[in-house]
Enzyme design. Sequence first.
Site, PDB file in Angstrom:
ATOM      1  N   ARG A  45      41.730  48.689  50.264  1.00 51.26           N
ATOM      2  CA  ARG A  45      41.409  48.170  48.931  1.00 51.26           C
ATOM      3  C   ARG A  45      42.508  48.625  47.991  1.00 51.26           C
ATOM      4  O   ARG A  45      43.398  49.379  48.379  1.00 51.26           O
ATOM      5  CB  ARG A  45      40.001  48.573  48.460  1.00 51.26           C
ATOM      6  CG  ARG A  45      39.428  49.862  48.906  1.00 51.26           C
ATOM      7  CD  ARG A  45      40.139  51.078  48.430  1.00 51.26           C
ATOM      8  NE  ARG A  45      40.350  51.060  46.986  1.00 51.26           N
ATOM      9  CZ  ARG A  45      41.232  51.781  46.341  1.00 51.26           C
ATOM     10  NH1 ARG A  45      42.035  52.613  47.003  1.00 51.26           N
ATOM     11  NH2 ARG A  45      41.367  51.722  45.036  1.00 51.26           N
ATOM     12  N   ASP A 236      44.375  45.049  38.613  1.00 47.07           N
ATOM     13  CA  ASP A 236      44.197  44.051  39.676  1.00 47.07           C
ATOM     14  C   ASP A 236      44.792  42.705  39.310  1.00 47.07           C
ATOM     15  O   ASP A 236      45.168  41.919  40.178  1.00 47.07           O
ATOM     16  CB  ASP A 236      42.717  43.887  40.017  1.00 47.07           C
ATOM     17  CG  ASP A 236      42.278  45.037  40.888  1.00 47.07           C
ATOM     18  OD1 ASP A 236      42.049  46.128  40.337  1.00 47.07           O
ATOM     19  OD2 ASP A 236      42.255  44.864  42.118  1.00 47.07           O
TER      20      ASP A 236
HETATM   21  O1  MRU Z   1      37.719  47.552  44.347  1.00 44.45           O
HETATM   22  P1  MRU Z   1      39.024  48.243  44.538  1.00 44.45           P
HETATM   23  O2  MRU Z   1      38.892  49.624  45.057  1.00 44.45           O
HETATM   24  O3  MRU Z   1      39.980  47.395  45.338  1.00 44.45           O
HETATM   25  O4  MRU Z   1      39.620  48.346  43.071  1.00 44.45           O
HETATM   26  C1  MRU Z   1      40.869  48.951  42.903  1.00 44.45           C
HETATM   27  C2  MRU Z   1      41.295  49.048  41.491  1.00 44.45           C
HETATM   28  O5  MRU Z   1      40.630  48.600  40.577  1.00 44.45           O
HETATM   29  C3  MRU Z   1      42.652  49.644  41.246  1.00 44.45           C
HETATM   30  O6  MRU Z   1      42.699  50.332  40.041  1.00 44.45           O
HETATM   31  C4  MRU Z   1      43.698  48.501  41.210  1.00 44.45           C
HETATM   32  O7  MRU Z   1      43.588  47.694  42.341  1.00 44.45           O
HETATM   33  C5  MRU Z   1      45.080  49.019  41.126  1.00 44.45           C
HETATM   34  S1  MRU Z   1      45.555  49.819  42.605  1.00 44.45           S
HETATM   35  C6  MRU Z   1      47.174  50.285  42.522  1.00 44.45           C
END
Ligand code: MRU
Length: 346
Positions: A45, A236
Amino acid sequence: MIKTIEYIDGIVRMIDQTRLPVEKQFIDCRTIEEVGHAIKTMVIRGAPAIGVAAAMGASLGADSIEAASFEDFYHAFEEKCDRLGQSRPTAVNLAWAISRMKQTAQKNKSLPITQLKSRLKEEALTILTEDITTNQAMGQHGQTLIKDGNVVLTHCNAGALATAGYGTALGVVRAAANAGKNIKVLANETRPFLQGARLTTWELKEDGIPVKLITDNMCGFFMNKQEVDLVVVGADRIAANGDVANKIGTYMVAVLAKENNIPFYVAAPVSTLDLAITSGKGIPIEKRSSEEVTNINQKRISPEGIEAEHPAFDITYNHLISAIITENGIAYPPFTESLKALANQK
Ligand code: MRU
C-alpha cells in the site's frame, strides 16, 4: 535499506504489510492477478509502492500472454492492465504506472513479442529504481524546511514501506536526520488501518530515528502546546489547484496545524500530480469495508450488527497547505502555477 518490493526471476516479492510489525514475512506474486489481490488487500500500500507493484504486475501479465501479432498481444495486455487498474481508485500512481507500461508496449510494437516482454520488464524495473532516486531528491529539497531540534508530526505511513524505498514524507525526515539534524517524530496511529502505529514506528525504529506514537485525537493537544514544529505527510493524488487526497484524518491534522500556526507540508513525486483534475472535489475516494473499522486484529470492538462508515482518504484543501515538496523542487501557493511549472520540469 528496507526492500518493500523486488523482482526475482519471474516473481514479484513484497513485504506483507498486513503482518507488520508482528512478523516480517514476504509474499510472492507470480501473476498479475496475484499482484492485484495484494494491492486490494493492503499487502502492499502507499501510492508510489502501488504504482511500482502495478508496473511489475503488468510485466507478469505480459509474460503470460501467448500471441503471434502485436495487435493480439496488446489487446490481451490492455485488458489485464485495465482490470489491475481497478484494484484501488484514489492513488493516481496506479493509473500512471499502468499508462506508462501501455505506452512502452506501443512504442516498441515493432519488436518480436519475446523482446517486447523483456522491454516491459526493464521498464517496470526502471520505475522501481526511479522511485527511490525520486524520493532521495525529494528528501534533499524537503530537509531544508527542517531545523535542528525540530519535532515533526506525520500521519499514516509515507515511508520506505509506501514506496520502493526511502519514502516521501519519511524520506524528508530521513534526509534531515542524515544531514545531522537532531529531529524527533510524532506518529499519528492512523485509525482504522493503523499504518502509523504499525508501519511508521517500525521503519523509523529500524533506522534509529526517534519516534513517539500518539493516537490521532492527541495531535491537537501537542500542536496547541507548541510541541510540534511542522507537519509532513504524503499524498495519493494532488489536483491541479494543490488540493491533496491523503489518508483519512489528514484534513483534520491540516486544520489543527492552521489553527496553531504550524507549517503543513506535503511530500509527493510528480507522478502523484493529476493536473487533469482541477480541484479535490474531482478525486475519487475509496470506500473500504466496515469491518476494518468495527474490528481490530479480527476482534470486534463494537456490538454485532453495527455498521461503520469507512472513507479511506480525505481532501486537504490548498489553503491549508504551506508547500508541496516534489523531486523537482518545492511548490508554494498559488499552486496552480507552481505545480504546473514543477510538473513540466525534467
Ligand atoms: O491506504 P494506504 O495505506 O495505501 O494509504 C497511504 C497513504 O495515504 C499515504 O500517505 C500516501 O499513499 C502517500 S505514501 C508515500
